[in-house]
Design an enzyme around this catalytic site. Structure first.
Site, short mmCIF file in Angstrom:
data_model
loop_
_atom_site.label_atom_id
_atom_site.label_comp_id
_atom_site.label_asym_id
_atom_site.label_seq_id
_atom_site.Cartn_x
_atom_site.Cartn_y
_atom_site.Cartn_z
N GLU A 1 -2.69 -3.33 -6.38
CA GLU A 1 -3.70 -2.36 -6.80
C GLU A 1 -3.10 -0.97 -6.89
O GLU A 1 -3.55 -0.13 -7.67
CB GLU A 1 -4.87 -2.35 -5.82
CG GLU A 1 -4.55 -1.78 -4.46
CD GLU A 1 -5.70 -1.91 -3.48
OE1 GLU A 1 -5.97 -0.93 -2.78
OE2 GLU A 1 -6.31 -2.99 -3.41
N GLY B 1 0.83 -1.19 0.00
CA GLY B 1 0.00 0.00 0.00
C GLY B 1 0.86 1.24 0.00
O GLY B 1 1.95 1.28 -0.58
#
Length: 613
Positions: free
Chosen positions: A233, A210
């Protein structure tokens, strides 16, 4: 050649009160379109605004626009948004990030107008969604109207990131500087977490990270790794250096080999420049990137996420602080599940052991009232704090509690053990809580290489109870006789618990383990017991038979001597049977001197620690 761009938006013809609009995500929030809509809103009311994470001033959530906009977010970012949710001016809808597109596509949340930001069209009329593909594609496909802000500052990214101008019903051409995320200063605590996490990442792994201090710390300590890949992501600035050094080359990836796969990026202008026209980095919609099945197609997938608190059964809270919603589910469960399904995968939760300047433990007996479990106790394999790595896969509730107490802050360990005992997860004979051995260094694990194999030297701890039992029952009668001077036939749970629940500040118990993923096996144990004079100690070892002669006892003895000297001890004793030639050799090679025989069959050896350099 592409046709002329569509006209500016006529909001009155596209929108009516009560409609729902989608707002572009992350670093691609079309602020120019929001400003234009506000300016020309006329008699519009109660327009529902839906979005995921937005890096913006979030004007649409301010109180003065509460009559125009009703905000419904899948991710809460920033104090302004948190305050709006807490005051009821905005709603939070929890949803796995991979499933947000399905809400649009299945008309669970039908979109009337999608407001998106893109780069300028190429000669064929294709615009790039640039730094934020994420859920935007689904919104574009399903919206009745699509309005674009064409931003010449938007990077042109590779992958599935292109939209043709014919898909737009209206647009404005307006430059907008992409928001930059400031760099995060690392403190010693965060660096230590990064070190522990990096030890779980093997060469050839594919990683997901992240944004924030902990991901930056992890990336810093991956500098010496080889052949890493990225399927995440989100990507940030930290990967640029690792790619330039060849640490990240995506060579070992088994899904999209040779490519960094992501859905959006957040960072500095240097990152946005890096992804511009970069064929090595590919952006795809989030329902593709975050699909657990796709994530699992990467062998050795390592998913690294964070949490607000973890209870002693392994339940993870990451979107709320009690009744206060703080962020969102995001992609945590998508990647935790995908990594768990991956061959050789490792789902990791990494977090500081405390919050609020050390006054609150993030490892808790039970989750705080009002908090929601985002990731279940069955999902997580590892939890990491600055005090170590807790391995949860295949562990009982009692073993999990002991593992997690071990990596909690020392100030909270006694009360955690006492609290968890009230729920009968830890038996009454479990009296001691885990302690560090500071003389081993800030990282209480020392990697060893023996006969070409990797091992870890570390303290024994209460969570090793079952492993020590297995270690005992692996011994031959000869080994047991040499170690105990008789033939013990049983290692009860109570006895094993006593042997691993060591006050390491007084006595010392170290082990060498073979760690492969969640599988950990003790290969050798060395310990000393402090004598009543508190100036001397007695030392003993035992090693699995197949590792005799490999130098494990010598490695342990060197470490024990070092620690004993650090603690100011003066002498070290050992009692060894005369016929135990191999152990006598270990001690004498370390400088121990035989003493006159007191009892037939047994020798006493002494090491003067003050004289030994």
């Amino acid at each position: 050649m592409y046709t002329a761009l569509p006209n500016r938006p006529d909001w009155a013809s596209m929108l009516k009160s009560g409609n729902r609009i989608f707002l572009g995500s992350n670093a691609a929030v079309p602020n120019g379109l929001i400003d234009d809509l506000i300016k020309h809103s006329k008699d519009l009311h109660d327009i529902e605004v839906v979005h995921i994470n937005t890096v913006s001033d979030s004007r649409w959530v301010e109180p003065q626009y509460s009559d125009l906009f009703k905000v419904n977010t899948f991710f809460i970012n920033g104090d302004k948004m948190r305050q709006a949710v807490a005051q009821g001016r905005a709603d939070y809808t929890p949803c796995f990030l991979s499933e947000v597109p399905s809400l649009f596509e299945q008309d669970v949340m039908p979109i009337d107008v999608a407001l998106v930001m893109v780069g300028p069209p190429d000669e064929y009329g294709y615009c790039s969604l640039g730094v934020a593909v994420d859920v935007v594609f689904a919104a574009i496909r399903k919206a009745r109207y699509v309005v674009a802000q064409i931003n010449p500052n938007m990077p042109r990214t590779s992958g599935h990131s292109f939209v043709h101008v014919s898909d737009f019903h209206a647009c404005i051409e307006q430059p907008q500087t992409l928001p930059e995320i400031p760099s995060f200063e690392l403190d010693k605590k965060t660096e230590r977490i990064g070190q522990y996490v990096s030890m779980l990442v093997e060469d050839g792994s594919t990683i997901q990270l992240g944004i924030g201090k902990i991901p930056n710390a992890v990336l810093r300590y991956l500098q010496n790794h080889k052949d890493l890949g990225v399927h995440s992501e989100l990507i940030t600035d930290g990967i640029i250096e690792l790619i330039s050094k060849g640490v990240i080359n995506n060579r070992s990836k088994t899904f999209h080999p040779g490519k960094v796969v992501t859905s959006f990026c957040l960072g500095s202008q240097a990152l946005y420049d890096f992804v511009h026209n970069n064929p090595h980095v590919e952006f795809y919609p989030v329902d593709y990137v975050n699909s657990p099945a796709n994530i699992a197609r990467n062998h050795n997938m390592v998913a690294i996420n964070s949490a607000l608190e973890v209870d002693l059964t392994g339940q993870v809270v990451s979107d709320s602080l009690g009744y206060q919603f703080y962020s969102g589910i995001g992609g945590q469960v998508d990647f935790i599940r995908g990594a768990a399904m991956s061959k050789g995968g490792k789902p990791i939760i990494a977090m500081p052991s405390t919050a609020q300047n050390g006054t609150v433990s993030r490892i808790v007996p039970t989750i705080t009232e009002g908090s929601g479990v985002v990731t279940s106790r069955g999902h997580v394999h590892y939890v990491v704090t600055e005090f170590g790595v807790a391995s949860l896969k295949g562990r009982s509730i009692r073993e999990r509690a002991l593992e997690l107490i071990r990596i909690a802050h020392p100030d909270f360990r006694p009360q955690l053990l006492e609290a968890v005992r009230n729920h009968y997860w830890v038996p009454n004979y479990q009296k001691n809580f885990p302690r560090e051995v500071p003389e081993l260094g800030s990282i209480n694990v020392k990697p060893l290489r023996i006969d070409g194999e990797e091992y870890d030297l570390r303290p024994l701890n209460p969570a090793d109870e079952r492993r020590l039992q297995e270690f005992f029952y692996s011994h031959t009668k000869e080994t047991l006789f040499y170690r105990y001077n008789h033939y013990p036939t049983q290692m009860t749970r109570e006895k094993s618990c006593e042997l691993v629940s060591v006050d390491q500040s007084r006595d010392l118990a170290l082990c060498i383990v073979k760690q492969k993923g969640s599988v950990s096996q003790i290969k050798a144990v060395g310990r000393y017991y402090l004598n009543t004079d508190e100036k001397s100690c007695e030392v003993a070892f035992v090693t699995r038979e197949q590792f005799h002669g490999k130098g494990m006892a010598s490695q342990l003895l060197r470490e024990i001597i070092h620690i004993a000297k650090q603690r100011g001890l003066e002498r070290m004793y050992a009692c060894v049977r005369q016929d135990n030639k191999s152990m006598l050799k270990v001690f004498e090679n370390a400088g121990f001197v035989r003493q006159p025989i007191d009892e037939p069959g047994e020798l006493t050896l002494i090491l003067n620690l003050e004289e030994k350099s």
